[in-house]
Design a protein around this motif. Structure first.
Motif, PDB file in Angstrom:
ATOM      1  N   THR A   1       5.509   0.474   1.664  1.00 32.89           N
ATOM      2  CA  THR A   1       5.385   1.820   2.232  1.00 32.89           C
ATOM      3  C   THR A   1       6.364   2.758   1.561  1.00 32.89           C
ATOM      4  O   THR A   1       7.564   2.473   1.468  1.00 32.89           O
ATOM      5  N   VAL A   2       5.860   3.880   1.043  1.00 33.34           N
ATOM      6  CA  VAL A   2       6.698   4.937   0.476  1.00 33.34           C
ATOM      7  C   VAL A   2       6.308   6.241   1.143  1.00 33.34           C
ATOM      8  O   VAL A   2       5.259   6.362   1.782  1.00 33.34           O
ATOM      9  N   ARG A   3       7.165   7.254   1.002  1.00 30.40           N
ATOM     10  CA  ARG A   3       6.882   8.558   1.581  1.00 30.40           C
ATOM     11  C   ARG A   3       6.254   9.471   0.530  1.00 30.40           C
ATOM     12  O   ARG A   3       6.760   9.598  -0.579  1.00 30.40           O
ATOM     13  N   GLY A   4       5.150  10.095   0.880  1.00 30.81           N
ATOM     14  CA  GLY A   4       4.535  11.055  -0.005  1.00 30.81           C
ATOM     15  C   GLY A   4       5.326  12.345  -0.039  1.00 30.81           C
ATOM     16  O   GLY A   4       6.339  12.508   0.655  1.00 30.81           O
TER      17      GLY A   4
ATOM     18  N   ASP B   1       4.710  15.114   1.201  1.00 31.13           N
ATOM     19  CA  ASP B   1       4.739  15.799   2.496  1.00 31.13           C
ATOM     20  C   ASP B   1       5.367  14.954   3.587  1.00 31.13           C
ATOM     21  O   ASP B   1       5.312  15.307   4.772  1.00 31.13           O
ATOM     22  N   GLY B   2       5.964  13.809   3.174  1.00 28.63           N
ATOM     23  CA  GLY B   2       6.610  12.939   4.135  1.00 28.63           C
ATOM     24  C   GLY B   2       5.691  11.927   4.787  1.00 28.63           C
ATOM     25  O   GLY B   2       6.141  11.091   5.580  1.00 28.63           O
ATOM     26  N   THR B   3       4.408  11.968   4.473  1.00 23.63           N
ATOM     27  CA  THR B   3       3.446  11.032   5.060  1.00 23.63           C
ATOM     28  C   THR B   3       3.612   9.643   4.452  1.00 23.63           C
ATOM     29  O   THR B   3       3.685   9.516   3.225  1.00 23.63           O
ATOM     30  N   PRO B   4       3.677   8.591   5.263  1.00 24.22           N
ATOM     31  CA  PRO B   4       3.781   7.233   4.718  1.00 24.22           C
ATOM     32  C   PRO B   4       2.536   6.858   3.908  1.00 24.22           C
ATOM     33  O   PRO B   4       1.413   7.135   4.329  1.00 24.22           O
ATOM     34  N   VAL B   5       2.764   6.248   2.760  1.00 20.85           N
ATOM     35  CA  VAL B   5       1.679   5.816   1.882  1.00 20.85           C
ATOM     36  C   VAL B   5       1.922   4.361   1.509  1.00 20.85           C
ATOM     37  O   VAL B   5       3.052   3.972   1.192  1.00 20.85           O
ATOM     38  N   ARG B   6       0.866   3.553   1.573  1.00 21.68           N
ATOM     39  CA  ARG B   6       0.968   2.156   1.173  1.00 21.68           C
ATOM     40  C   ARG B   6       0.501   2.027  -0.275  1.00 21.68           C
ATOM     41  O   ARG B   6      -0.604   2.469  -0.635  1.00 21.68           O
TER      42      ARG B   6
END
Length: 408
Positions: free
Chosen positions: A283-286, A288-293
């Motif tokens: 999991t990383v932060r995009g 815009d702060g949205t979690p991305v796998r």
């Protein structure tokens, strides 16, 4: 023959450029998850693209691929994707009553307790488990039909049939003197596949032991490659030939060694040490702060240049070949059967860099043999299960000759 080509990356695009010059097929359907990429591959053919058209398909969607094969009335599926998609494409072809050709086989999984001595799930195991179904259907699944595996396996069968009475060892040896201007690290082939091959435990075959594994980059040796490439240090790497050749060719030992070089090996070891070779999503932060796998290996691939775009910056030659040691007429003999491609030539003639062109030409030759009924067996078969001479003769007719060098 009507062909569904799945994958319009570097190798897939090179396949279309090679096939466009041949007349053994009626239609090539070029399919990719990215429709624009498939359309670009067809458009690049210009007036020669009349027998090609583009479609979108998700290679992981077995049902959708089978439906496309049926809709387009395709006789064969040619898989030019990375190994993650082998099994859904392989099963889709069987479900649609089509033949199947790939250039890399179903993925391996290391032994859970002893990965550097014992095999776990081997390359191609999942496909060979389905051999009976393919035989019953009367359809051919030709697996590992690129350059390595592929042409290297054809060389092994040809040597055993025509050059030796008894084979002691077969060793695939791959080396190059390719350089890429402007990049410190620019692999000439798909980095996802390269990481898979180079960091998995290499497999070795010995008649008395069967298949077993070693440490990555083990047993370094310097091999002198022909046509000006010269000596390159080669190391053990996991590769399909070691799993394919012993099934059909009697040899005491089979190995695969790749000329990677210290710098390349060092970078791969660093990726492994940092966990960047992993395919497990993190999991990383995009922005815009949205979690991305995302898979670390996919991030590495996204950060590196597309190998298909490197041709203009690349110079040198690549060599794929099979070294064979044994006896003939009671005397020791060693030979190296090889195929060399000069990047300047492949760019001038086809607009494709040397490594992807060398990979792409072999499945096209194989398709022509299948279309002509020369290779007409059923089941899950490696290239060495089929007559080698027609393949080698046709490869030469494609304007891409091969050579034999006596060793010692």
């Amino acid at each position: 023959m009507r062909v569904l080509l799945v994958g319009a990356g570097g190798v897939g695009t090179a396949i279309t450029r090679i096939a466009a010059r041949r007349d053994f097929f009626d239609l090539f359907v070029v399919a990719d998850y990215d429709l624009a990429r498939a359309e670009a591959a067809v458009a690049a053919l210009g007036e020669a693209g009349g027998r090609f058209h583009a479609r979108r398909v998700d290679a992981s969607d077995q049902a959708a691929v089978a439906a496309l094969l049926t809709e387009e009335r395709c006789d064969v599926l040619l898989n030019a994707t990375d190994p993650r998609f082998v099994m859904p494409l392989f099963e889709a072809a069987l479900a649609a009553d089509s033949h199947y050709v790939d250039m890399a086989m179903s993925l391996s999984r290391p032994h859970p307790g002893n990965p550097y001595a014992q095999c776990g799930v081997k390359l191609g195991d999942e496909q060979f488990e389905r051999a009976g179904a393919w035989e019953k259907a009367g359809r051919l699944a030709l697996v590992g039909m690129g350059v390595e595996p592929g042409l290297s396996d054809v060389f092994a069968r040809y040597a055993a049939d025509e050059l030796f009475d008894e084979v002691e060892e077969i060793g695939i040896r791959d080396g190059a003197n390719l350089t890429v201007e402007g990049y410190e690290f620019a692999p000439s082939f798909n980095i996802w596949t390269t990481i898979e091959e180079c960091l998995n435990p290499p497999v070795v075959y010995e008649r008395d032991r069967g298949w077993f594994t070693t440490e990555p980059f083990s047993e370094p040796e310097v091999f002198d490659f022909p046509e000006g490439i010269g000596p390159v240090e080669c190391v053990n790497v996991e590769h399909e030939e070691v799993l394919l050749v012993p099934r059909w060719v009697d040899a005491r030992r089979v190995t695969f060694k790749y000329g990677l070089g210290e710098d390349f090996i060092g970078k791969l070891k660093t990726l492994h040490a940092l966990g960047l070779d992993s395919t497990e999503p993190v999991t990383v932060r995009g922005a815009d702060g949205t979690p991305v796998r995302v898979s670390p290996r996919d991030v590495v691939a996204a950060c590196l240049p597309d190998p298909a775009t490197l041709g203009e910056r690349m110079s040198g030659k690549t060599c794929a070949g099979t070294w064979v040691k044994g006896t003939k007429d009671g005397r020791p003999r060693e030979v190296y059967l090889y195929h060399v491609v000069d990047n300047q030539w492949s760019m001038r003639e086809y607009g494709s860099q040397a490594v992807v062109w060398q990979t792409a030409v072999n499945p096209v030759v194989a398709l022509e043999l299948v279309a002509g009924g020369v290779w007409a067996e059923a089941g899950v078969l490696g290239p060495e299960a089929l007559p080698p001479r027609p393949f080698l003769d046709l490869l030469t007719a494609y304007g891409s000759p091969w050579g034999i060098r006596e060793q010692g």
